[in-house]
Design a protein around this motif. Structure first.
Motif, PDB file in Angstrom:
ATOM      1  N   ALA A   1       0.843  -1.198   0.000  1.00 15.09           N
ATOM      2  CA  ALA A   1       0.000   0.000   0.000  1.00 15.09           C
ATOM      3  C   ALA A   1       0.875   1.244   0.000  1.00 15.09           C
ATOM      4  CB  ALA A   1      -0.916  -0.002   1.217  1.00 15.09           C
ATOM      5  N   ALA A   2       0.422   2.264  -0.702  1.00 18.88           N
ATOM      6  CA  ALA A   2       1.133   3.547  -0.741  1.00 18.88           C
ATOM      7  C   ALA A   2       0.141   4.659  -0.417  1.00 18.88           C
ATOM      8  CB  ALA A   2       1.765   3.750  -2.107  1.00 18.88           C
ATOM      9  N   GLY A   3       0.592   5.885  -0.574  1.00 15.63           N
ATOM     10  CA  GLY A   3      -0.281   7.032  -0.320  1.00 15.63           C
ATOM     11  C   GLY A   3      -1.166   7.303  -1.523  1.00 15.63           C
ATOM     12  N   GLY A   4      -1.113   8.517  -2.041  1.00 14.51           N
ATOM     13  CA  GLY A   4      -1.998   8.894  -3.132  1.00 14.51           C
ATOM     14  C   GLY A   4      -1.513   8.468  -4.503  1.00 14.51           C
ATOM     15  N   LEU A   5      -0.253   8.014  -4.616  1.00 16.92           N
ATOM     16  CA  LEU A   5       0.308   7.643  -5.905  1.00 16.92           C
ATOM     17  C   LEU A   5       0.502   6.135  -5.979  1.00 16.92           C
ATOM     18  CD1 LEU A   5       1.742   8.658  -8.595  1.00 16.92           C
ATOM     19  CD2 LEU A   5       3.875   8.435  -7.300  1.00 16.92           C
ATOM     20  N   SER A   6       0.062   5.505  -7.078  1.00 21.03           N
ATOM     21  CA  SER A   6       0.305   4.080  -7.300  1.00 21.03           C
ATOM     22  C   SER A   6       1.514   3.915  -8.214  1.00 21.03           C
ATOM     23  CB  SER A   6      -0.921   3.418  -7.940  1.00 21.03           C
ATOM     24  OG  SER A   6      -2.047   3.488  -7.079  1.00 21.03           O
ATOM     25  N   ILE A   7       2.231   2.794  -8.033  1.00 23.59           N
ATOM     26  CA  ILE A   7       3.463   2.549  -8.787  1.00 23.59           C
ATOM     27  C   ILE A   7       3.452   1.117  -9.293  1.00 23.59           C
ATOM     28  CG2 ILE A   7       5.985   2.575  -8.716  1.00 23.59           C
ATOM     29  CD1 ILE A   7       5.389   4.188  -5.935  1.00 23.59           C
ATOM     30  N   PHE A   8       3.677   0.946 -10.579  1.00 24.25           N
ATOM     31  CA  PHE A   8       3.810  -0.382 -11.166  1.00 24.25           C
ATOM     32  C   PHE A   8       5.293  -0.717 -11.182  1.00 24.25           C
ATOM     33  CE2 PHE A   8       3.206  -3.492 -14.764  1.00 24.25           C
ATOM     34  CZ  PHE A   8       2.349  -4.323 -14.070  1.00 24.25           C
ATOM     35  N   GLY A   9       5.725  -1.561 -10.224  1.00 22.19           N
ATOM     36  CA  GLY A   9       7.139  -1.759  -9.961  1.00 22.19           C
ATOM     37  C   GLY A   9       7.779  -2.907 -10.723  1.00 22.19           C
ATOM     38  N   SER A  10       9.111  -3.064 -10.517  1.00 18.62           N
ATOM     39  CA  SER A  10       9.915  -3.914 -11.387  1.00 18.62           C
ATOM     40  C   SER A  10       9.638  -5.404 -11.239  1.00 18.62           C
ATOM     41  CB  SER A  10      11.407  -3.640 -11.159  1.00 18.62           C
ATOM     42  OG  SER A  10      11.808  -4.013  -9.860  1.00 18.62           O
ATOM     43  N   MET A  11       9.232  -5.881 -10.053  1.00 15.72           N
ATOM     44  CA  MET A  11       8.972  -7.316  -9.935  1.00 15.72           C
ATOM     45  C   MET A  11       7.840  -7.730 -10.868  1.00 15.72           C
ATOM     46  SD  MET A  11       8.234  -9.722  -6.633  1.00 15.72           S
ATOM     47  CE  MET A  11       7.927 -11.481  -6.870  1.00 15.72           C
ATOM     48  N   GLN A  12       6.867  -6.873 -11.040  1.00 11.99           N
ATOM     49  CA  GLN A  12       5.743  -7.176 -11.920  1.00 11.99           C
ATOM     50  C   GLN A  12       6.147  -7.061 -13.398  1.00 11.99           C
ATOM     51  OE1 GLN A  12       5.306  -5.653  -8.825  1.00 11.99           O
ATOM     52  NE2 GLN A  12       4.461  -7.630  -8.235  1.00 11.99           N
ATOM     53  N   HIS A  13       7.317  -6.457 -13.682  1.00 12.44           N
ATOM     54  CA  HIS A  13       7.808  -6.356 -15.067  1.00 12.44           C
ATOM     55  C   HIS A  13       8.653  -7.554 -15.463  1.00 12.44           C
ATOM     56  CE1 HIS A  13       8.086  -1.698 -14.345  1.00 12.44           C
ATOM     57  NE2 HIS A  13       6.857  -2.159 -14.226  1.00 12.44           N
ATOM     58  N   GLN A  14       9.051  -8.388 -14.525  1.00 16.93           N
ATOM     59  CA  GLN A  14      10.034  -9.422 -14.828  1.00 16.93           C
ATOM     60  C   GLN A  14       9.549 -10.382 -15.915  1.00 16.93           C
ATOM     61  OE1 GLN A  14      10.834 -11.096 -10.952  1.00 16.93           O
ATOM     62  NE2 GLN A  14      12.493  -9.646 -10.561  1.00 16.93           N
ATOM     63  N   ASN A  15      10.520 -10.756 -16.762  1.00 14.96           N
ATOM     64  CA  ASN A  15      10.232 -11.612 -17.916  1.00 14.96           C
ATOM     65  C   ASN A  15       9.136 -11.037 -18.798  1.00 14.96           C
ATOM     66  OD1 ASN A  15      12.237 -13.491 -17.689  1.00 14.96           O
ATOM     67  ND2 ASN A  15      10.996 -15.028 -16.650  1.00 14.96           N
ATOM     68  N   MET A  16       9.205  -9.714 -18.960  1.00 12.10           N
ATOM     69  CA  MET A  16       8.367  -9.014 -19.922  1.00 12.10           C
ATOM     70  C   MET A  16       9.227  -7.995 -20.644  1.00 12.10           C
ATOM     71  SD  MET A  16       4.720  -8.281 -18.108  1.00 12.10           S
ATOM     72  CE  MET A  16       3.843  -9.594 -17.263  1.00 12.10           C
ATOM     73  N   LEU A  17       9.065  -7.938 -21.951  1.00 16.90           N
ATOM     74  CA  LEU A  17       9.700  -6.880 -22.727  1.00 16.90           C
ATOM     75  C   LEU A  17       8.795  -5.661 -22.618  1.00 16.90           C
ATOM     76  CD1 LEU A  17      12.257  -6.615 -24.501  1.00 16.90           C
ATOM     77  CD2 LEU A  17      10.793  -7.013 -26.483  1.00 16.90           C
ATOM     78  N   VAL A  18       9.288  -4.636 -21.939  1.00 19.11           N
ATOM     79  CA  VAL A  18       8.495  -3.428 -21.694  1.00 19.11           C
ATOM     80  C   VAL A  18       8.935  -2.368 -22.702  1.00 19.11           C
ATOM     81  CG1 VAL A  18       7.765  -1.723 -19.983  1.00 19.11           C
ATOM     82  CG2 VAL A  18       8.383  -4.037 -19.252  1.00 19.11           C
ATOM     83  N   LEU A  19       8.106  -2.129 -23.688  1.00 24.24           N
ATOM     84  CA  LEU A  19       8.445  -1.228 -24.792  1.00 24.24           C
ATOM     85  C   LEU A  19       7.767   0.126 -24.620  1.00 24.24           C
ATOM     86  CD1 LEU A  19       9.546  -0.538 -27.637  1.00 24.24           C
ATOM     87  CD2 LEU A  19       7.511  -1.651 -28.583  1.00 24.24           C
ATOM     88  N   HIS A  20       8.594   1.176 -24.537  1.00 22.75           N
ATOM     89  CA  HIS A  20       8.094   2.548 -24.491  1.00 22.75           C
ATOM     90  C   HIS A  20       8.220   3.163 -25.880  1.00 22.75           C
ATOM     91  CE1 HIS A  20       8.929   1.790 -20.262  1.00 22.75           C
ATOM     92  NE2 HIS A  20       8.380   2.924 -19.912  1.00 22.75           N
TER      93      HIS A  20
END
Length: 432
Positions: free
Chosen positions: A394-413
């Motif tokens: 849990a965080a305050g007013g800002l949510s963050i999609f962090g690196s563990m949830q990115h693992q073994n995914m090619l994240v293309l910007h």
């Protein structure tokens, strides 16, 4: 050759002779990439211990970041962010001096420690010495990028002082230098890259690197200076990864299906961050009964969710997490236990822990993209303690999609189209 013709020819050639090589995506071969290494990977920590160490870093900067959001909502914030968790190699100067620095999608300044170092942390490579480089040049107060520093000072040079939300800091002066990127197979050098020459620096817990390379949308970031409009990264489960500039053959080889994208939103109050449009979360068979506004970026700049490779795991607002926890626990056939390791929902491991964990699916519903996470991307096991925990908080007013949830995914910007993609990939097996 008559003198008049020679002068005419010289006038034609002067722009070419005086021009400096430009770095652009079109000059890169597909697959121009960098190796990434987690800052804790060299210590042979378990995945559980790496996450636990990351959580400690996360909590400090999240608390400070939320305080800054509250006090600075109506003011464009300076670059005050947390450091990242992955290191990349690059070289600076002529002749080039190699060093490792943190790859950080949450900040824009590129900086390293410089001689004479008045206050510096220990680093594994020699400290950069401007006096030993023939391509070094100080930035003047009138330089365009100096004006981008909201807290620069000095009537002569361009001094800066940046603090980060985890209480790290760097103080020094802005300068220009030749930067060399790439490995043995392909190297590209480009002159006049603005960087921070840090003479007073403190980065908490950093022993494997010598600075930070900012990768957000700010004007001082490496992406902005190199005019890179597309980049991707892939983080493996073993603490290594890859960072790719431009188009990647790995994307073409990963899937024959159409790649789904979700918009990258820009916050007018904090335009450098990468915001996502999260609309809801499904746990198992249940769509969480929370208002869609819980994840929305508000008109005053508050709320929303950023994607950040430097945060160890995903954090959502407390009111949503309070709903998610009992829903997740009710669909997990394991005993809930209390733990002091920094994670809020843990279970007793079954005695037959060789079997597949019986936990509910976890799906993040972004605009135009439903992302179902592999179990290993949200559950972390500690066999020594006999527990398995949900790697979310849990965080305050800002949510963050962090690196563990990115693992073994090619994240293309794709910054030109303002979209991001998540492509399931075995990151350790990518062939560039």
């Amino acid at each position: 050759m008559p003198m008049a013709n020679f002068c005419f020819l010289l006038l034609l050639l002067l722009p070419l002779l005086s021009s400096k090589p430009a770095f652009s995506e079109s000059s890169l071969k597909p697959g121009f990439h960098f190796d990434l290494t987690h800052v804790d990977a060299t210590w042979n920590f378990s995945k559980f211990e790496i996450l636990r160490r990351g959580i400690k870093r996360d909590k400090t900067w999240i608390q400070n970041f939320n305080k800054m959001i509250i006090s600075n909502l109506k003011v464009r914030m300076p670059v005050v962010e947390q450091r990242g968790s992955y290191l990349m190699n690059l070289s600076l100067g002529t002749p080039p001096i190699s060093f490792s620095a943190i790859f950080d999608t949450g900040s824009d300044l590129v900086w390293t420690q410089c001689k004479p170092c008045l206050q510096c942390f220990k680093q594994p490579t020699p400290v950069y010495d401007p006096a030993q480089s023939s391509s070094f040049a100080n930035a003047t107060r009138s330089a365009a990028l100096c004006k981008e520093l909201t807290n620069s000072s000095s009537s002569n040079g361009c001094e800066y002082s940046f603090s980060y939300a985890d209480e790290s800091f760097t103080t020094g002066y802005l300068a220009f230098e030749t930067l060399t990127l790439g490995g043995a197979n392909q190297k590209v050098s480009t002159p006049d890259i603005a960087f921070g020459c840090g003479i007073k620096n403190h980065v908490k817990g950093l022993t494997q690197g010598a600075g930070i390379v900012g990768f957000n949308r700010g004007p001082l970031s490496l992406l902005s200076q190199l005019h890179i409009k597309k980049f991707s990264y892939c983080l493996s489960l073993n603490g290594t990864g890859s960072l790719v500039f431009g188009s990647s053959t790995s994307i073409d080889n990963t899937t024959n299906r159409a790649i789904k994208t979700t918009p990258l939103i820009q916050n007018p109050y904090n335009p450098s961050y990468y915001y996502l449009s999260l609309q809801g979360i499904t746990v198992g068979q249940k769509y969480l009964p929370v208002p869609s506004s819980s994840f929305r970026l508000n008109t005053d700049g508050s709320g929303g969710m950023i994607i950040d490779s430097g945060t160890s795991m995903t954090y959502i607002t407390e009111d949503v997490f309070d709903v998610l926890k009992p829903v997740f626990a009710s669909q997990t056939n394991l005993q809930v236990i209390w733990s002091s390791i920094g994670l809020d929902l843990c279970f007793q491991l079954p005695s037959h822990n060789n079997s597949k964990l019986d936990v509910p699916d976890l799906i993040f519903h972004f605009e135009d993209l439903d992302l179902k996470l592999p179990v290993e991307n949200y559950m972390v096991v500690n066999e020594e303690l006999g527990i398995v925990c949900l790697a979310m908080g849990a965080a305050g007013g800002l949510s963050i999609f962090g690196s563990m949830q990115h693992q073994n995914m090619l994240v293309l910007h794709d910054l030109e189209k303002k979209v991001v993609s998540f492509i399931p990939t075995q990151c350790s097996q990518l062939d560039y």
